[in-house]
Design a protein around this motif. Structure first.
Motif, mmCIF file in Angstrom:
data_model
loop_
_atom_site.group_PDB
_atom_site.id
_atom_site.type_symbol
_atom_site.label_atom_id
_atom_site.label_comp_id
_atom_site.label_asym_id
_atom_site.label_seq_id
_atom_site.Cartn_x
_atom_site.Cartn_y
_atom_site.Cartn_z
ATOM 1 N N ASP A 108 16.734 -12.999 -42.265
ATOM 2 C CA ASP A 108 17.380 -11.908 -41.517
ATOM 3 C C ASP A 108 16.875 -11.741 -40.084
ATOM 4 O O ASP A 108 15.895 -12.344 -39.673
ATOM 5 C CB ASP A 108 17.290 -10.576 -42.292
ATOM 6 N N SER A 124 22.233 -4.955 -43.704
ATOM 7 C CA SER A 124 21.307 -4.931 -44.817
ATOM 8 C C SER A 124 20.697 -3.534 -44.970
ATOM 9 O O SER A 124 20.789 -2.922 -46.019
ATOM 10 C CB SER A 124 20.270 -5.982 -44.499
ATOM 11 N N SER A 125 20.076 -3.005 -43.895
ATOM 12 C CA SER A 125 19.541 -1.649 -43.977
ATOM 13 C C SER A 125 19.299 -1.053 -42.600
ATOM 14 O O SER A 125 19.216 -1.768 -41.599
ATOM 15 C CB SER A 125 18.231 -1.648 -44.764
ATOM 16 N N LYS A 137 18.182 -3.985 -40.216
ATOM 17 C CA LYS A 137 18.051 -5.332 -40.767
ATOM 18 C C LYS A 137 19.435 -5.930 -40.975
ATOM 19 O O LYS A 137 20.337 -5.272 -41.492
ATOM 20 C CB LYS A 137 17.281 -5.307 -42.085
ATOM 21 N N LYS A 150 21.562 -9.513 -42.157
ATOM 22 C CA LYS A 150 21.515 -10.842 -42.785
ATOM 23 C C LYS A 150 21.953 -11.894 -41.790
ATOM 24 O O LYS A 150 22.817 -11.652 -40.961
ATOM 25 C CB LYS A 150 22.445 -10.865 -44.001
#
Ligand code: ZN
Length: 148
Positions: A98, A128-129, A145, A147
């Motif tokens: 990532d 992702s977050s 985050k 990917k």
């Protein structure tokens, strides 16, 4: 009497990071900023400048090898963040699976809900977050985050 002065800074052509030596990010002349950035492993190639994290040196040929361009969704995210945080530092970290984009939040302790949603929509399935971190002197950062 008002005096206008011009200052020089250098920005990475790949990740958009502004060079800073810990105290300043602008100098009185172009050669001083380049000299300082070179001491921190920044390099110039074909009129473009690259930070430490965006290139490597081929040990055999001594040539500068710039890392692959960011995917479009990451470039769009970076320019969106640069608009909302206006000149505060933003860094991109690259890992095998990532990318992490980390930036300081100055005025707000977190992003607006609409900004968070914009980011999630923009990244789509690459998202992702999105987390917040409290650092030194109560400073707040946001870490996204993505990917690869
Ligand atoms: Zn860079």
């Amino acid at each position: 009497m008002i005096v206008t002065e011009i200052f020089y800074g250098v920005k990475c052509d790949r990740c958009g990071e502004l060079y800073e030596d810990g105290e300043h990010s602008f100098w009185n002349d172009e050669s001083s900023v380049i000299e300082n950035a070179y001491e921190s492993e920044w390099r110039e190639l074909k009129g473009k400048h690259y930070c430490e994290g965006c290139h490597e040196i081929n040990e055999e040929t001594d040539e500068i090898v710039v890392f692959a361009d960011y995917p479009q969704h990451l470039k769009t995210l970076n320019s969106f963040i640069d608009r909302i945080v206006k000149g505060l530092s933003r860094k991109v970290f690259e890992y095998e699976s990532d990318f992490q984009v980390k930036f300081k939040l100055y005025k707000y302790s977190r992003l607006e809900e609409s900004e968070e949603n914009y980011i999630k929509n923009l990244l789509g399935e690459n998202f992702s977050s999105l987390e917040y971190e409290v650092g030194k002197y109560d400073s707040k950062s946001c870490i996204i985050k993505i990917k690869r």
